[in-house]
Design a protein around this motif. Structure first.
Motif, short mmCIF file in Angstrom:
data_model
loop_
_atom_site.label_atom_id
_atom_site.label_comp_id
_atom_site.label_asym_id
_atom_site.label_seq_id
_atom_site.Cartn_x
_atom_site.Cartn_y
_atom_site.Cartn_z
N ALA A 118 0.84 -1.19 0.00
CA ALA A 118 0.00 0.00 0.00
C ALA A 118 0.87 1.24 0.00
O ALA A 118 2.06 1.20 0.38
N SER A 134 0.35 5.52 1.00
CA SER A 134 -0.51 6.56 1.55
C SER A 134 0.10 7.93 1.27
O SER A 134 1.30 8.14 1.50
N THR A 149 4.85 4.25 2.35
CA THR A 149 4.68 3.01 1.60
C THR A 149 5.17 1.82 2.42
O THR A 149 5.99 1.96 3.33
N VAL A 162 1.31 -4.78 3.71
CA VAL A 162 0.12 -5.04 4.52
C VAL A 162 -0.14 -6.54 4.51
O VAL A 162 0.17 -7.24 3.53
N ASP A 205 -6.03 -5.49 8.65
CA ASP A 205 -4.65 -5.71 8.19
C ASP A 205 -3.64 -5.01 9.09
O ASP A 205 -3.82 -3.84 9.46
N ALA A 234 -0.16 -3.18 9.14
CA ALA A 234 0.47 -2.38 8.09
C ALA A 234 1.82 -1.85 8.58
O ALA A 234 2.02 -1.63 9.78
N THR A 275 -7.94 3.76 9.92
CA THR A 275 -6.49 3.60 9.97
C THR A 275 -5.98 4.04 11.35
O THR A 275 -6.54 4.94 11.98
N TYR A 284 -8.01 -4.26 -5.48
CA TYR A 284 -7.49 -2.90 -5.29
C TYR A 284 -8.50 -2.08 -4.52
O TYR A 284 -9.71 -2.13 -4.80
N VAL A 340 -5.20 6.51 0.91
CA VAL A 340 -4.44 5.25 0.86
C VAL A 340 -4.86 4.45 -0.36
O VAL A 340 -6.06 4.31 -0.65
N MET A 386 -4.30 0.59 -1.91
CA MET A 386 -3.87 -0.73 -1.41
C MET A 386 -4.19 -1.82 -2.42
O MET A 386 -5.32 -1.89 -2.94
N THR A 402 -3.94 -6.08 -2.90
CA THR A 402 -3.71 -7.33 -2.16
C THR A 402 -4.06 -8.56 -3.00
O THR A 402 -4.88 -8.50 -3.92
#
Length: 246
Positions: A49, A51, A76, A79, A102, A104, A153, A198, A227, A229, A231
């Motif tokens: 990720a 941010s 960066t 995660v 998650d 991070a 977050t 995403y 952010v 992200m 995965t």
């Protein structure tokens, strides 16, 4: 006398009691296995990720000052975590709800644009949570979906003298915002699926106050955060993997 004999075979049964020609032309029924996305699921995810963090100072030593940009940086890192959810399928449409959490390790910094004595602002995102609804369309064992909902977050902020690395201001917050995302998921075995996803998180521009320390007075900044992200996810679904369709 021979008229009642075996001259005509029209009334005889066929050998083996076989099917008629129409039966033979009809052939066997064809059964297709159709993937079913309905049910509870649980899974793991991992990825990376980035941010975007932008600081704007608006108060120093408790007194308001003209808002002044301190600049932006990207935090960066990696995660990893898990998700749990429920889906139900209606024809080719799939609907669902999901919770995701998650760990991070997103970190980044930039030199402040406002400093008389050079210092650096640093952001670290420690964890990310998502609470979303889903809508998708499936082609048997392939599911394309959109998601949206709430995001949270947990963040740590610090400012340190650029020359020495000594921190003089530190703060933290837990902030709520919104999330949108999209993904594609593939059922690769009974009850198992893998997905690429995403998500973008809109985390707003709240104020963060750095308390006074021995080396610095208190100050307050608006810190804007967004952010992105990506995965890879593996899910296990509880329930039947396929349904029969004739």
């Amino acid at each position: 006398m021979g008229g009642d004999g075996s001259g005509s075979g029209g009334d005889r049964p066929r050998a083996g009691g076989g099917s008629s020609g129409a039966d033979l032309l009809q052939g066997p029924a064809i059964i297709a296995a159709v993937y079913d996305w309905s049910g509870f699921y649980i899974g793991l995810n991992g990825g990376g990720a980035s941010s975007r963090e932008c600081y704007t100072v608006f108060s120093v030593a408790g007194a308001a000052v003209n808002p002044n940009s301190e600049g932006c940086h990207s935090a960066t890192g990696a995660v990893a975590g898990g998700q749990i959810g429920y889906r139900w399928q209606a024809s080719s449409w799939v609907f669902g709800i999901e919770g995701q959490g998650d760990w991070a390790n997103l970190k980044g910094s930039n030199a402040s644009l406002t400093a008389v004595v050079p210092y650096t602002n640093q952001t670290k995102i420690n964890s990310i949570g998502l609470f979303t609804g889903q809508i998708g369309y499936t082609w048997n064992s392939v599911l394309l979906y959109l998601k949206g909902g709430a995001a949270v977050t947990n963040n740590s902020y610090s400012s340190f003298f650029t020359a020495t690395g000594v921190a003089f201001n530190q703060a933290s917050d837990t902030r709520w915002g919104g999330a949108v995302g999209t993904g594609i998921e593939f059922g690769f075995a009974p009850n198992w699926s893998v997905a690429l996803e995403y998500d973008h998180l809109f985390m707003g521009n709240p104020s963060v106050t750095f308390p006074a320390t021995a080396n610095a007075v208190t100050r307050s900044d608006n810190i804007r955060q967004g952010v992105d992200m990506g995965t890879v996810r593996v899910n296990y679904r509880f329930g039947g993997p396929v349904i029969a369709k004739y």
